[in-house]
Design an enzyme around this catalytic site. Structure first.
Site, PDB file in Angstrom:
ATOM      1  CB  THR A  14       4.772   5.202 -11.131  1.00 12.17           C
ATOM      2  OG1 THR A  14       4.193   5.237  -9.841  1.00 12.17           O
ATOM      3  CG2 THR A  14       5.181   6.589 -11.529  1.00 12.17           C
ATOM      4  CG  ASN A  38      -4.443   8.506  -5.911  1.00 14.21           C
ATOM      5  OD1 ASN A  38      -3.308   8.672  -6.312  1.00 14.21           O
ATOM      6  ND2 ASN A  38      -5.078   7.357  -6.045  1.00 14.21           N
ATOM      7  CB  THR A  75       4.945   3.769  -4.679  1.00 11.08           C
ATOM      8  OG1 THR A  75       4.167   3.258  -5.772  1.00 11.08           O
ATOM      9  CG2 THR A  75       6.286   4.235  -5.220  1.00 11.08           C
ATOM     10  CE  LYS A 131       5.957   1.368  -8.152  1.00 15.49           C
ATOM     11  NZ  LYS A 131       5.187   2.652  -8.432  1.00 15.49           N
ATOM     12  CD  GLU A 137      -2.562   4.633  -6.065  1.00 19.53           C
ATOM     13  OE1 GLU A 137      -1.402   4.922  -5.728  1.00 19.53           O
ATOM     14  OE2 GLU A 137      -3.326   5.431  -6.635  1.00 19.53           O
ATOM     15  CB  THR A 167      -0.251  14.007   3.966  1.00 14.04           C
ATOM     16  OG1 THR A 167      -1.478  13.478   3.430  1.00 14.04           O
ATOM     17  CG2 THR A 167      -0.019  15.398   3.419  1.00 14.04           C
TER      18      THR A 167
END
Length: 410
Positions: A197, A405, A160, A186, A283, A410
């Site tokens: 996740t 995040n 992702t 992942k 992230e 979007t």
């Protein structure tokens, strides 16, 4: 089951992957669930494989988890795993569950195997329905082969917000037979497995019953995947699945087998390396952070303390800013739910002893700051209470985490 401490000869396969064990193949395609990247993948075993799995502890387990649990309830065997990204198929009610079962049925027909030998996984946005027309077409284009390029296509299809694919493979000798194990994973955000996740898949050609495989996986997950955190959030979809097809030809493994610890060490190494890759790819992360806690009252307490430290937002931001603020580390130890003697704490950052017996040591702050500017940071805490020992892994917290995040959908 305590952490694996035995020294055994295990070879890391630098070019290995999920398809390195005998009889496994993979595929990954772009089905249109994402704009341009691969988004649908499959792992396939040429024979049904003894299997085991662990799942998120969230009260809102996603539809694919329920389908996978249903598959394994029949005979604890799997022959294929279907994974899609872009959509988690979580909190989607009866329709989401029906869709997950339908994807399983389509793959079973495509591969000509029974439905109960298929697990399904999804990752992505929560609360959205699968694009079933695109998944159906994508499944028809999945043709698993035992080739490195196919494994890479699978590895990319399950991502992702990850910046990198994650794989590891090892090999060892058991009963005079070469046994191989490979893994793919992942995970980048919403990572705090209790189990992120986080999805992880491990394949092996070892012969082992699902009962003993489940015992090994559950114990090792607690020492590895459950010891990582990126942001403290637990996902609805976290899953780890192991498939063992027995094609290596060794005698069936169990705790009574003389080389049981070899298998445990293999599974531990693959799991730990995948877990660390997930933590490193958090992230917005710029650094991998490892926390080791020694001298705790028990291994369980050591693991708790290590995860509190690595999960502290104040510690994470200090690491990002290369700030040698050891007070944040001891604060995290202080609020952890473990036994602590406030007068006997040692803290080191890298090789630099910062605190000795809970008093400031003689160290160079400039040298510690220079160390903190590196990409891999080690924090060690010694409680001097007992023999408990544990690790946890995480990452720093940067401005980019907010950016990623804040605009995830979007």
């Amino acid at each position: 089951m305590n952490a694996i401490k035995e020294t055994v000869h295990i070879q890391t396969l630098t070019q290995g992957s999920i398809i390195s064990p005998k009889g496994f193949s993979a595929a990954g395609v772009h089905a249109g669930l994402r704009h341009s990247k691969n988004d649908l993948g499959v792992i396939f075993s040429e024979v049904p494989a003894e299997s085991a799995a662990v799942y998120t502890t969230s009260h809102f387990q996603a539809a694919p988890i329920k389908v996978t649990q249903d598959s394994l309830s029949v005979e604890n065997k799997l022959q294929a795993i279907l994974v899609n990204s872009a959509c988690a198929n979580a909190c989607t009610g009866k329709q989401g569950l029906a869709d997950a079962y339908q994807t399983r049925a389509w793959l079973a027909e495509h591969l000509n195997i029974p439905e109960h030998l298929i697990a399904v996984s999804s990752t992505g946005v929560i609360g959205e329905y699968l694009k079933m027309d695109k998944i159906k077409a994508g499944i028809s284009n999945l043709h698993p082969v035992p080739e490195a390029a196919a494994a890479e296509q699978f590895e990319s299809a399950i991502l992702t917000t990850d910046l990198a694919t994650k794989k590891w493979a090892v090999q060892a000798t058991i009963d005079g037979k070469t046994v191989t194990m490979g893994g793919a994973a992942k995970g980048s955000g919403m990572i705090n497995p209790n189990m992120a996740t986080m999805l992880a898949y491990v394949t092996t050609d070892a012969a082992i019953s699902s009962v003993h495989l489940q015992t090994a996986l559950s114990a090792i997950t607690d020492q590895t995947f459950n010891q990582i955190t990126v942001d403290g959030d637990t996902s609805t979809n976290d899953t780890v699945v192991v498939m063992a097809n027995g094609l290596a030809g060794n005698a069936p493994l169990s705790p009574d087998h003389p080389e049981w610890t070899v298998f445990l060490s293999m599974l531990h190494q693959v799991s730990e390396q995948l877990a660390k890759k997930i933590a490193r790819d958090g992230e917005g992360a710029t650094k991998l952070v490892e926390v080791e806690v020694l001298g705790a009252a028990s291994d369980e307490e050591a693991k708790k303390a290590a995860k509190e430290v690595v999960g502290s937002n104040l510690v994470k931001t200090a690491v990002y800013g290369a700030d040698a603020n050891w007070g944040r580390i001891i604060s995290a130890v202080g609020y952890s739910d473990i036994e602590v003697n406030p007068d006997t704490i040692d803290i080191s950052i890298g090789d630099h002893l910062i605190l000795s017996q809970s008093e400031v040591a003689d160290y160079s702050e400039e040298e510690v700051i220079a160390y903190l500017k590196g990409e891999e940071i080690k924090i060690t805490v010694n409680l001097h209470l007992g023999a408990g020992h544990g690790f946890a892994w995480g990452c720093d917290l940067s401005y980019d985490y907010i950016k990623i995040n804040a605009s995830y959908r979007t």
